[in-house]
Each structure stands twice: as C-alpha cells, then as structure tokens.
Design a protein around this motif. Sequence first.
Motif, PDB file in Angstrom:
ATOM      1  N   ARG A   3      36.597  -0.930 -52.698  1.00  0.00           N
ATOM      2  CA  ARG A   3      35.463  -1.484 -52.282  1.00  0.00           C
ATOM      3  C   ARG A   3      34.214  -0.715 -52.779  1.00  0.00           C
ATOM      4  O   ARG A   3      33.256  -1.292 -53.521  1.00  0.00           O
ATOM      5  CB  ARG A   3      35.043  -1.350 -50.755  1.00  0.00           C
ATOM      6  N   THR A   4      34.157   0.609 -52.735  1.00  0.00           N
ATOM      7  CA  THR A   4      33.113   1.659 -53.177  1.00  0.00           C
ATOM      8  C   THR A   4      33.123   1.541 -54.826  1.00  0.00           C
ATOM      9  O   THR A   4      32.054   1.337 -55.392  1.00  0.00           O
ATOM     10  CB  THR A   4      33.374   3.009 -52.841  1.00  0.00           C
ATOM     11  N   GLY A   5      34.377   1.219 -55.488  1.00  0.00           N
ATOM     12  CA  GLY A   5      34.299   1.342 -56.861  1.00  0.00           C
ATOM     13  C   GLY A   5      33.627  -0.115 -57.493  1.00  0.00           C
ATOM     14  O   GLY A   5      32.901  -0.019 -58.259  1.00  0.00           O
ATOM     15  N   ALA A   6      34.062  -1.088 -56.469  1.00  0.00           N
ATOM     16  CA  ALA A   6      33.516  -2.564 -56.887  1.00  0.00           C
ATOM     17  C   ALA A   6      32.097  -2.387 -56.881  1.00  0.00           C
ATOM     18  O   ALA A   6      31.111  -3.141 -57.687  1.00  0.00           O
ATOM     19  CB  ALA A   6      34.246  -3.673 -56.060  1.00  0.00           C
ATOM     20  N   GLU A   7      31.533  -1.705 -55.761  1.00  0.00           N
ATOM     21  CA  GLU A   7      30.166  -1.981 -55.462  1.00  0.00           C
ATOM     22  C   GLU A   7      29.245  -0.964 -56.410  1.00  0.00           C
ATOM     23  O   GLU A   7      28.348  -1.167 -57.063  1.00  0.00           O
ATOM     24  CB  GLU A   7      29.705  -1.313 -54.105  1.00  0.00           C
ATOM     25  N   LEU A   8      29.975   0.066 -56.679  1.00  0.00           N
ATOM     26  CA  LEU A   8      29.271   1.133 -57.940  1.00  0.00           C
ATOM     27  C   LEU A   8      29.111   0.220 -59.432  1.00  0.00           C
ATOM     28  O   LEU A   8      28.193   0.335 -59.945  1.00  0.00           O
ATOM     29  CB  LEU A   8      29.797   2.222 -57.938  1.00  0.00           C
ATOM     30  N   LEU A   9      30.426  -0.485 -59.678  1.00  0.00           N
ATOM     31  CA  LEU A   9      30.419  -1.152 -60.663  1.00  0.00           C
ATOM     32  C   LEU A   9      29.348  -2.354 -60.994  1.00  0.00           C
ATOM     33  O   LEU A   9      28.515  -2.479 -61.744  1.00  0.00           O
ATOM     34  CB  LEU A   9      31.699  -1.815 -61.243  1.00  0.00           C
ATOM     35  N   PHE A  10      29.240  -2.983 -59.613  1.00  0.00           N
ATOM     36  CA  PHE A  10      28.287  -3.995 -59.389  1.00  0.00           C
ATOM     37  C   PHE A  10      26.852  -3.620 -59.858  1.00  0.00           C
ATOM     38  O   PHE A  10      25.976  -3.896 -60.442  1.00  0.00           O
ATOM     39  CB  PHE A  10      28.234  -4.554 -58.300  1.00  0.00           C
ATOM     40  N   GLN A  11      26.471  -2.310 -59.140  1.00  0.00           N
ATOM     41  CA  GLN A  11      25.040  -1.755 -59.190  1.00  0.00           C
ATOM     42  C   GLN A  11      24.975  -1.011 -60.684  1.00  0.00           C
ATOM     43  O   GLN A  11      23.595  -1.588 -60.992  1.00  0.00           O
ATOM     44  CB  GLN A  11      25.024  -0.588 -58.200  1.00  0.00           C
ATOM     45  N   PHE A  12      25.900  -0.662 -61.344  1.00  0.00           N
ATOM     46  CA  PHE A  12      25.788  -0.365 -62.715  1.00  0.00           C
ATOM     47  C   PHE A  12      25.137  -1.477 -63.547  1.00  0.00           C
ATOM     48  O   PHE A  12      24.379  -1.607 -64.410  1.00  0.00           O
ATOM     49  CB  PHE A  12      26.774   0.481 -63.242  1.00  0.00           C
ATOM     50  N   CYS A  13      26.041  -2.746 -63.464  1.00  0.00           N
ATOM     51  CA  CYS A  13      25.687  -3.836 -64.037  1.00  0.00           C
ATOM     52  C   CYS A  13      24.324  -4.398 -63.842  1.00  0.00           C
ATOM     53  O   CYS A  13      23.641  -4.913 -64.531  1.00  0.00           O
ATOM     54  CB  CYS A  13      26.875  -4.722 -63.984  1.00  0.00           C
ATOM     55  N   ALA A  14      24.195  -4.595 -62.453  1.00  0.00           N
ATOM     56  CA  ALA A  14      22.750  -4.959 -61.905  1.00  0.00           C
ATOM     57  C   ALA A  14      21.604  -4.245 -62.464  1.00  0.00           C
ATOM     58  O   ALA A  14      20.669  -4.701 -63.061  1.00  0.00           O
ATOM     59  CB  ALA A  14      23.001  -5.096 -60.469  1.00  0.00           C
ATOM     60  N   ALA A  15      21.906  -2.904 -62.725  1.00  0.00           N
ATOM     61  CA  ALA A  15      20.796  -2.105 -63.072  1.00  0.00           C
ATOM     62  C   ALA A  15      20.656  -2.168 -64.781  1.00  0.00           C
ATOM     63  O   ALA A  15      19.407  -2.048 -65.205  1.00  0.00           O
ATOM     64  CB  ALA A  15      21.219  -0.574 -63.071  1.00  0.00           C
ATOM     65  N   ARG A  16      21.851  -2.427 -65.541  1.00  0.00           N
ATOM     66  CA  ARG A  16      21.586  -2.758 -66.802  1.00  0.00           C
ATOM     67  C   ARG A  16      21.250  -4.199 -67.186  1.00  0.00           C
ATOM     68  O   ARG A  16      20.710  -4.664 -68.500  1.00  0.00           O
ATOM     69  CB  ARG A  16      22.955  -2.500 -67.510  1.00  0.00           C
ATOM     70  N   TYR A  17      21.187  -5.105 -66.291  1.00  0.00           N
ATOM     71  CA  TYR A  17      20.940  -6.588 -66.559  1.00  0.00           C
ATOM     72  C   TYR A  17      19.524  -6.746 -67.135  1.00  0.00           C
ATOM     73  O   TYR A  17      18.589  -6.379 -66.563  1.00  0.00           O
ATOM     74  CB  TYR A  17      20.958  -7.473 -65.066  1.00  0.00           C
ATOM     75  N   GLU A  18      19.787  -7.314 -68.233  1.00  0.00           N
ATOM     76  CA  GLU A  18      18.413  -7.544 -69.045  1.00  0.00           C
ATOM     77  C   GLU A  18      17.629  -6.504 -69.685  1.00  0.00           C
ATOM     78  O   GLU A  18      16.663  -6.389 -69.897  1.00  0.00           O
ATOM     79  CB  GLU A  18      17.267  -8.669 -68.207  1.00  0.00           C
ATOM     80  N   LYS A  19      18.418  -5.337 -69.432  1.00  0.00           N
ATOM     81  CA  LYS A  19      17.928  -4.064 -70.074  1.00  0.00           C
ATOM     82  C   LYS A  19      18.330  -3.632 -71.142  1.00  0.00           C
ATOM     83  O   LYS A  19      17.768  -2.608 -72.196  1.00  0.00           O
ATOM     84  CB  LYS A  19      17.651  -2.995 -68.969  1.00  0.00           C
ATOM     85  N   GLY A  20      19.818  -3.932 -71.410  1.00  0.00           N
ATOM     86  CA  GLY A  20      20.424  -3.528 -72.591  1.00  0.00           C
ATOM     87  C   GLY A  20      21.548  -4.143 -72.942  1.00  0.00           C
ATOM     88  O   GLY A  20      22.067  -4.978 -71.893  1.00  0.00           O
ATOM     89  N   SER A  21      22.474  -3.965 -73.749  1.00  0.00           N
ATOM     90  CA  SER A  21      23.596  -4.575 -74.031  1.00  0.00           C
ATOM     91  C   SER A  21      24.737  -3.836 -73.432  1.00  0.00           C
ATOM     92  O   SER A  21      24.752  -2.796 -73.018  1.00  0.00           O
ATOM     93  CB  SER A  21      23.857  -4.583 -75.531  1.00  0.00           C
TER      94      SER A  21
END
Length: 73
Positions: A3-21
Amino acid sequence: MSRTGAELLFQFCAARYEKGSMIITSNLEFTEWTQIFKDEQMTSALVDRLTHRAHIFAMNGDSYRFKQSIQRS
C-alpha cells in the motif's frame, strides 16, 4: 506492491503530472492495474493522469528479449 509503495508511486506520478515526460512500460492492461495497486480509486486516478495527453503504444507480438535468447542458443 505494498500500500505504501502504491501511494508513493501515485504521489510521484501526480507530482510529475503536466510538468515533465514519463515513460511507463507494462505488460498489463489498464484494467488489470488494480491487481497491483489494490485500490480501485487510486488506480483510476493514476491511469487518468498517465493517459491524459499521452501517446500509448500497444505492442503485440513476440518478445524482443526472447528472440535474442533463441539466437544465442
């Protein structure tokens, strides 16, 4: 994935969303991602962000690595 790994991956992708490829590869259909992330709502939000303005290449066929293995044999 935990669950923690999934949340961290989600947070990373959300932070990168529309900021970079990002380049993401998977051998699973998007509908199967809930098996990995174990949370349907978070998986839906992640797929939504990843596919917005994305180029999706569905690759079907023989594995490139498998072909190399056979050639070495």
